[in-house]
Design a protein around this motif. Structure first.
Motif, short mmCIF file in Angstrom:
data_model
loop_
_atom_site.label_atom_id
_atom_site.label_comp_id
_atom_site.label_asym_id
_atom_site.label_seq_id
_atom_site.Cartn_x
_atom_site.Cartn_y
_atom_site.Cartn_z
N ALA A 245 0.83 -1.22 0.00
CA ALA A 245 0.00 0.00 0.00
C ALA A 245 0.86 1.26 0.00
O ALA A 245 2.05 1.24 0.36
CB ALA A 245 -0.92 -0.01 1.21
N LYS A 246 0.24 2.35 -0.39
CA LYS A 246 0.90 3.65 -0.44
C LYS A 246 0.30 4.58 0.62
O LYS A 246 -0.83 4.39 1.06
CB LYS A 246 0.73 4.29 -1.83
CG LYS A 246 1.27 3.45 -2.98
CD LYS A 246 2.76 3.24 -2.87
CE LYS A 246 3.31 2.42 -4.04
NZ LYS A 246 4.76 2.13 -3.87
N VAL A 250 -6.37 4.61 3.18
CA VAL A 250 -6.91 4.56 4.53
C VAL A 250 -7.02 3.13 5.05
O VAL A 250 -6.73 2.85 6.21
CB VAL A 250 -8.29 5.25 4.58
CG1 VAL A 250 -8.89 5.16 5.97
CG2 VAL A 250 -8.17 6.71 4.13
N ARG A 251 -7.42 2.20 4.21
CA ARG A 251 -7.70 0.85 4.68
C ARG A 251 -6.47 -0.05 4.66
O ARG A 251 -6.34 -0.95 5.49
CB ARG A 251 -8.80 0.22 3.83
CG ARG A 251 -10.08 1.04 3.82
CD ARG A 251 -11.25 0.22 3.31
NE ARG A 251 -12.44 1.05 3.12
CZ ARG A 251 -13.24 1.46 4.09
NH1 ARG A 251 -12.95 1.11 5.34
NH2 ARG A 251 -14.29 2.21 3.85
N THR A 257 2.84 -2.41 6.68
CA THR A 257 3.23 -1.90 5.37
C THR A 257 4.59 -1.21 5.44
O THR A 257 5.52 -1.52 4.69
CB THR A 257 2.19 -0.89 4.84
OG1 THR A 257 0.88 -1.43 4.97
CG2 THR A 257 2.48 -0.50 3.42
N VAL A 258 4.67 -0.25 6.36
CA VAL A 258 5.88 0.55 6.49
C VAL A 258 7.09 -0.32 6.81
O VAL A 258 8.16 -0.21 6.18
CB VAL A 258 5.69 1.62 7.59
CG1 VAL A 258 7.02 2.29 7.93
CG2 VAL A 258 4.66 2.65 7.15
N LEU A 259 6.93 -1.22 7.74
CA LEU A 259 8.07 -2.01 8.22
C LEU A 259 8.57 -2.99 7.17
O LEU A 259 9.78 -3.17 7.00
CB LEU A 259 7.68 -2.74 9.50
CG LEU A 259 7.42 -1.81 10.70
CD1 LEU A 259 6.72 -2.54 11.82
CD2 LEU A 259 8.73 -1.18 11.18
N TRP A 260 7.67 -3.63 6.42
CA TRP A 260 8.12 -4.54 5.36
C TRP A 260 8.72 -3.76 4.19
O TRP A 260 9.71 -4.21 3.59
CB TRP A 260 6.96 -5.41 4.87
CG TRP A 260 6.80 -6.68 5.66
CD1 TRP A 260 5.79 -7.02 6.50
CD2 TRP A 260 7.73 -7.78 5.71
NE1 TRP A 260 6.00 -8.25 7.06
CE2 TRP A 260 7.19 -8.75 6.59
CE3 TRP A 260 8.94 -8.05 5.09
CZ2 TRP A 260 7.83 -9.96 6.86
CZ3 TRP A 260 9.57 -9.26 5.38
CH2 TRP A 260 9.03 -10.19 6.24
N GLN A 261 8.19 -2.60 3.87
CA GLN A 261 8.75 -1.84 2.76
C GLN A 261 10.10 -1.25 3.10
O GLN A 261 10.96 -1.11 2.22
CB GLN A 261 7.76 -0.74 2.33
CG GLN A 261 6.53 -1.28 1.64
CD GLN A 261 5.64 -0.19 1.06
OE1 GLN A 261 6.09 0.93 0.81
NE2 GLN A 261 4.38 -0.52 0.83
N TYR A 369 5.82 8.48 4.18
CA TYR A 369 6.33 7.34 3.42
C TYR A 369 7.21 6.47 4.33
O TYR A 369 7.72 6.96 5.34
CB TYR A 369 7.14 7.82 2.22
CG TYR A 369 6.29 8.29 1.07
CD1 TYR A 369 5.95 7.41 0.03
CD2 TYR A 369 5.80 9.60 1.02
CE1 TYR A 369 5.16 7.83 -1.03
CE2 TYR A 369 5.01 10.03 -0.04
CZ TYR A 369 4.68 9.15 -1.06
OH TYR A 369 3.88 9.56 -2.09
N PRO A 370 7.38 5.20 3.98
CA PRO A 370 8.22 4.33 4.80
C PRO A 370 9.62 4.89 5.06
O PRO A 370 10.12 4.83 6.19
CB PRO A 370 8.28 3.03 3.98
CG PRO A 370 6.98 3.01 3.24
CD PRO A 370 6.72 4.45 2.89
#
Length: 404
Positions: A245-246, A250-251, A257-261, A369-370
């Motif tokens: 996700a970017k 919202v969902r 998301t952030v940690l894996w990216q 952003y990550p």
């Protein structure tokens, strides 16, 4: 050599090119007066094995086998039954490989062994880690028919390194024992990939498995003690949408998301309808999980390759639990301002820090952003104004709960 008649003798580089061409074309050195052992040894040294020409059963035969071996009360599992899907997965695992030797493939929960046979026929060295003892005899029979290309181990990858005291009871398994049995040694973080892992994440524990692997990645524990182990896993489409996700979604945009990216390069290799897989349910039901907000019509094969530069800044395995906790806390209320969260962590001049990082002071947690989160954490690590004691204690408690 007759094939070089009329030509100048090749140099070392020329000989290497001839050998590579011979290997690629499948020309047996017997034609040059060399023994078959030379051919096999050269292929193995390059990480390639001669195809054993194994028969790959059709989907209907595989489904009957799975049903015959069904055990009441067994956890839901999915298997690759279609030979065409197995060949697709084999090509995906091979894609992106460098010119050097192929690394070993650790296949988790191979079950009836359709992908196992396909990988072996492609000349791949496979370690099959199977937790259901009913599938072991067929796999072990296959192992005994080959000359070291396949190794079968009783164990469950998704119960790797359990937090227990005393002896680990199979099928739970310790990563050090597993890698020792595989013959894979640890390599530096920035070195080439030591091993590729393939598996289908268990449906009921999918999110939990992703969190456990994430903690292991950042702390360089478990499989990541041995280097940048590459994961090739089928996940639900819903979880794939979360992982990729970017900001502003919202969902789907979450702490996970952030940690894996930040930690890995995420690549979609293939998507396949749920109906292409078989289950171990007695009635053969697909048991597709329902979801309200995100699409979930497929299983997605993704490649998670740890970033070489993950630990080149202030982020280290020793403080990574604080980074994970920081991101999780920011996403506890995704619409809250990052500024307010920093102030709650006893940071005296949060506004100045955000301006230095060129992050708007009114930015919400879900809008960063990550890479912004990583820069923010590294800035906090270098700040003398940041009180970290209670932060570390809560981070440790968070890790303990995730690993239960």
């Amino acid at each position: 050599m007759a094939m070089l008649a009329g030509r100048a003798p090749p140099g070392v580089a020329g000989c290497r090119r001839l050998l590579e061409a011979a290997l690629a074309a499948g020309l047996r050195p017997l034609l040059c007066g060399l023994s078959p052992c030379w051919w096999v040894t050269a292929r193995r040294a390059a990480g390639q094995w001669p195809s054993p020409g194994l028969r790959v059963p059709e989907a209907a035969e595989t489904e009957r086998l799975v049903q015959e071996l069904h055990r009441p009360g067994a956890s839901l599992r999915r298997f690759i039954a279609c030979p065409q899907l197995a060949r697709t997965v084999q090509r995906c695992l091979r894609s992106g490989a460098g010119p050097g030797a192929q690394c070993v493939v650790l296949e988790c929960a191979p079950g009836p062994g359709i992908l196992t046979r396909t990988l072996l026929n492609a000349g791949v060295r496979v370690v099959a880690l199977e937790s259901n003892s009913a599938f072991l005899p067929n796999l072990q029979s296959l192992e005994n028919s080959l000359d070291g290309q396949l190794k079968v181990i009783y164990g469950d990858f998704f119960r790797l390194d359990p937090l227990v005291t005393g002896m680990v009871k199979p099928p739970a398994v310790c990563s050090d024992k597993l890698f020792e049995a595989m013959g894979v040694a640890a390599v530096p973080w920035r070195a080439d990939l030591p091993v590729k892992v393939f598996g289908i994440l268990p449906q009921k524990k999918e999110r939990n498995v992703l969190w456990r692997l994430l903690f292991a990645l950042y702390e360089c524990n478990s499989i990541y003690r041995y280097g940048r182990v590459e994961l090739n896993v089928f996940v639900s489409e819903k979880e794939y949408k979360v992982l990729t996700a970017k900001p502003g979604d919202v969902r789907a945009y979450q702490a996970l998301t952030v940690l894996w990216q930040v930690g890995c390069e995420i690549e979609l290799l293939h998507s396949e309808p749920w109906s292409s897989f078989i289950t171990n349910l007695k009635n053969g039901a697909l048991a597709v999980p329902k979801t309200m907000w995100l699409p979930n019509d497929h299983l997605c094969l993704i490649r998670l390759t740890p970033q070489q530069n993950l630990f080149t800044g202030s982020l280290k395995p020793t403080n990574s639990s604080n980074f994970i906790f920081m991101v999780k806390q920011c996403f506890a209320k995704p619409r809250s301002r990052v500024m307010d969260k920093l102030n709650s962590w006893s940071l005296d001049n949060a506004g100045k820090l955000l301006r230095e990082l060129e992050i708007p002071e009114n930015a919400e947690s879900r809008s960063l952003y990550p890479e912004d989160y990583k820069r923010l954490f590294e800035a906090l690590q270098n700040s003398s104004m940041f009180a970290e004691t209670w932060f570390h204690d809560e981070a440790f408690e968070s890790i303990r709960n995730i690993n239960l």
